[in-house]
Design an enzyme around this catalytic site. Structure first.
Site, short mmCIF file in Angstrom:
data_model
loop_
_atom_site.label_atom_id
_atom_site.label_comp_id
_atom_site.label_asym_id
_atom_site.label_seq_id
_atom_site.Cartn_x
_atom_site.Cartn_y
_atom_site.Cartn_z
N GLY A 91 6.46 -21.91 -30.91
CA GLY A 91 7.30 -22.06 -32.24
C GLY A 91 8.61 -22.65 -32.24
O GLY A 91 8.80 -23.67 -33.30
N ARG A 120 2.61 -17.19 -38.03
CA ARG A 120 4.03 -17.22 -38.02
C ARG A 120 4.52 -17.78 -39.48
O ARG A 120 4.16 -19.13 -39.60
CB ARG A 120 4.84 -17.55 -36.64
CG ARG A 120 4.54 -16.64 -35.46
CD ARG A 120 4.92 -17.22 -34.08
NE ARG A 120 6.40 -17.33 -34.10
CZ ARG A 120 7.08 -17.51 -33.22
NH1 ARG A 120 6.47 -18.08 -31.94
NH2 ARG A 120 8.32 -17.53 -33.08
N SER A 164 14.94 -16.32 -38.41
CA SER A 164 14.79 -16.84 -37.14
C SER A 164 16.08 -18.00 -37.10
O SER A 164 16.37 -18.68 -38.14
CB SER A 164 13.65 -17.71 -37.04
OG SER A 164 13.69 -18.48 -35.68
N SER A 165 16.87 -18.15 -36.07
CA SER A 165 17.89 -19.33 -35.93
C SER A 165 17.36 -20.34 -35.57
O SER A 165 17.93 -21.57 -35.71
CB SER A 165 18.80 -18.78 -34.68
OG SER A 165 18.25 -18.80 -33.46
N SER A 192 20.01 -14.10 -33.70
CA SER A 192 20.05 -14.80 -32.46
C SER A 192 21.36 -15.92 -32.65
O SER A 192 20.98 -17.08 -32.10
CB SER A 192 18.69 -15.16 -32.00
OG SER A 192 17.71 -14.68 -31.98
N ASP A 309 15.06 -12.22 -26.36
CA ASP A 309 13.93 -12.42 -25.18
C ASP A 309 14.11 -11.41 -23.94
O ASP A 309 12.97 -11.59 -23.13
CB ASP A 309 13.94 -14.07 -25.03
CG ASP A 309 13.40 -14.60 -26.02
OD1 ASP A 309 12.49 -14.27 -26.95
OD2 ASP A 309 13.58 -16.00 -26.03
N ARG A 340 6.36 -8.02 -32.10
CA ARG A 340 6.72 -7.52 -30.78
C ARG A 340 7.26 -5.96 -30.80
O ARG A 340 7.93 -5.46 -30.01
CB ARG A 340 7.88 -8.45 -30.08
CG ARG A 340 7.13 -9.73 -29.47
CD ARG A 340 8.41 -10.48 -28.84
NE ARG A 340 7.78 -11.82 -28.17
CZ ARG A 340 8.19 -12.97 -27.80
NH1 ARG A 340 9.62 -12.76 -27.81
NH2 ARG A 340 7.62 -13.92 -27.38
N ARG A 384 6.18 -12.53 -23.51
CA ARG A 384 7.07 -11.54 -23.31
C ARG A 384 6.43 -10.25 -23.09
O ARG A 384 6.83 -9.56 -22.23
CB ARG A 384 8.08 -11.58 -24.36
CG ARG A 384 8.65 -12.83 -24.53
CD ARG A 384 9.84 -13.33 -23.34
NE ARG A 384 10.37 -14.63 -23.60
CZ ARG A 384 10.65 -15.25 -22.72
NH1 ARG A 384 10.76 -15.04 -21.23
NH2 ARG A 384 11.25 -16.57 -22.76
N LYS A 410 2.96 -19.40 -21.13
CA LYS A 410 3.69 -20.02 -22.07
C LYS A 410 5.17 -20.26 -21.53
O LYS A 410 5.89 -21.26 -22.06
CB LYS A 410 3.75 -19.20 -23.37
CG LYS A 410 4.30 -19.65 -24.57
CD LYS A 410 4.19 -18.77 -25.65
CE LYS A 410 4.51 -19.77 -26.97
NZ LYS A 410 6.01 -19.93 -27.08
#
Length: 432
Positions: A91, A120, A164-165, A192, A309, A340, A384, A410
């Site tokens: 991503g 996404r 998202s940053s 983030s 993360d 998540r 993750r 990944k």
């Protein structure tokens, strides 16, 4: 491929942390954007970093690689005439290169992971690029995405930080190359922020000047800048190491992870502090973290936005802590390779954990004597999630099977090798 994780009472040994995925992808990009030859020492080897290698080569960079470094001759702002790019399931790589693709007349990003990256959203970055004289063809903000640029314009740009940053980082990589000066305004609550600090650090090392407001709500970026060819040294990776440290915390252990700098700007460095707050016997000195786990953890409350993360690994440790733990300000976890929060907690419950979710929180009612296990759980193609579920499996009362565990590659291809080297009882399931 699936993997069986069996109860493991003790972990012991020393490993070297993998190199940082976040820094590797950023260094590769700024090296490609420079005119001249750069060196990236100790780069990460993972599917994400390999995606950036592949894509910058397609865009015109020349890469020569050995075991310890990559020598990159950059293309500056003159991209090759490539028509398609495949970022795999990466991503951040997609978003950074969507911005850089604006320098080209037309590039299409294909969709090879429809059940993960293909789901996404990227609408906030698309909206920002459209303010810059860039035409974007997309599927309701999702892949496949075609960027039609060639002459992107600077000036006043707004971008949302709510999801998202990475959208902001993408613009920060692009705008120094434009003819006009740019002023970027961030709307909403920027997620983030610590990762933006990493982007700014890399830009500064590459000779790029950016004036950032103290709260990262706005940025002034002079145009007509050039990336400088440099030598970069990649530091050890805290996000991947978080799962190793959590595994040591939930077992009886004596585990040392090297190459983890005390003063790193990686937000996931907080995993060390959180595990200490959870009563984990731990020392962090001379770039090494030593955990001597005694299985006696206590609950914690933590603002997870600064360490996105590492949150799943910390939640896995909290599954076995005395009391109720709360990880808040983590809504951006919903917009990763999978959701998540919902997806991860669904699998934790299958393993016997007592967890609950809110829109932006994960609440864990600890079970210090362990969880039942004895089930097959779905990792949702998320590296993750795979690592965090492995932590739980090591302490479960019965083995668990994690489906599609090979997707750990990944970010951390050697994860299960390292777990095994430390004494973890894990075994790949042979395909029939």
């Amino acid at each position: 491929m699936d993997i069986i994780v069996r109860p493991t009472p003790e972990l012991k040994g020393e490993i070297q942390a993998l190199s940082s995925k976040n820094y590797t992808t950023r260094y590769l990009l700024v090296a490609a954007l420079a005119e001249g030859t750069s060196i990236v020492r100790y780069p990460a080897h993972s599917e994400d970093s390999d995606a950036m290698r592949r894509c910058i080569a397609d865009l015109g960079a020349v890469l020569e690689e050995d075991d310890e470094q990559i020598v990159i001759t950059g293309f500056g702002s003159r991209l090759s005439s490539v028509k398609e790019l495949n970022v795999g399931n990466a991503g951040a790589v997609l978003r950074f290169l969507m911005a850089i693709a604006a320098l080209s007349p037309e590039i299409t990003f294909v969709n090879t992971y429809p059940d993960s990256l293909g789901k996404r959203p990227h609408s906030d970055l698309i909206t920002a690029l459209e303010q810059m004289n860039v035409e974007v063809e997309h599927q309701n903000g999702r892949l496949p995405i075609t960027i039609r640029g060639g002459q992107p314009k600077g000036g006043k740009i707004t971008v949302s930080g709510e999801v998202s940053s990475q959208y902001l980082s993408a613009l920060l990589f692009l705008t120094p190359l434009l003819e006009e000066d740019s002023e970027i305004t961030v709307t909403g609550d920027l997620k983030s922020k610590v990762v933006i600090g990493q982007t700014l650090e890399v830009l500064e090392q590459a000779g790029i000047k950016v004036e950032a407001a103290a709260d990262y709500s706005s940025f002034k970026v002079p145009g007509r800048q050039k990336y400088q060819a440099q030598t970069y040294v990649v530091q050890g990776d805290y996000p991947g190491s978080a799962a190793i440290l959590a595994a040591a915390a939930v077992t009886r252990s004596d585990v040392t992870v090297h190459r983890l700098a005390e003063k790193s700007k990686q937000g996931e460095r907080a995993v060390v502090d959180v595990l200490q707050m959870m009563n984990t016997p731990l020392r962090h000195e001379n770039g090494s973290v030593r955990v001597q786990g005694n299985r006696q953890l206590r609950a914690v409350e933590f603002d997870g936005d600064a360490a996105t993360d590492a949150v799943l690994a910390m939640v896995a440790a909290a599954v076995f802590a005395e009391g109720t733990s709360r990880f808040y300000n983590v809504e951006n976890l919903r917009y990763k390779e999978c959701d998540r929060i919902t997806d991860y907690l669904t699998e934790l419950k299958k393993a016997g954990a007592d967890v609950e979710e809110k829109r932006d929180e994960i609440i864990v009612h600890g079970r210090p004597y362990g969880v039942e296990g004895g089930t097959t759980i779905d990792a949702h193609f998320d590296h993750r999630v795979i690592m965090a579920l492995t932590v739980v499996g090591l302490r479960a009362l019965n083995p668990i099977v994690i489906k599609d565990a090979h997707h750990v590659a990944k970010s951390y291809p050697q994860f299960f090798e390292h777990i095994t080297a430390l004494g973890g009882d894990v075994e790949w399931v042979k395909e029939s």
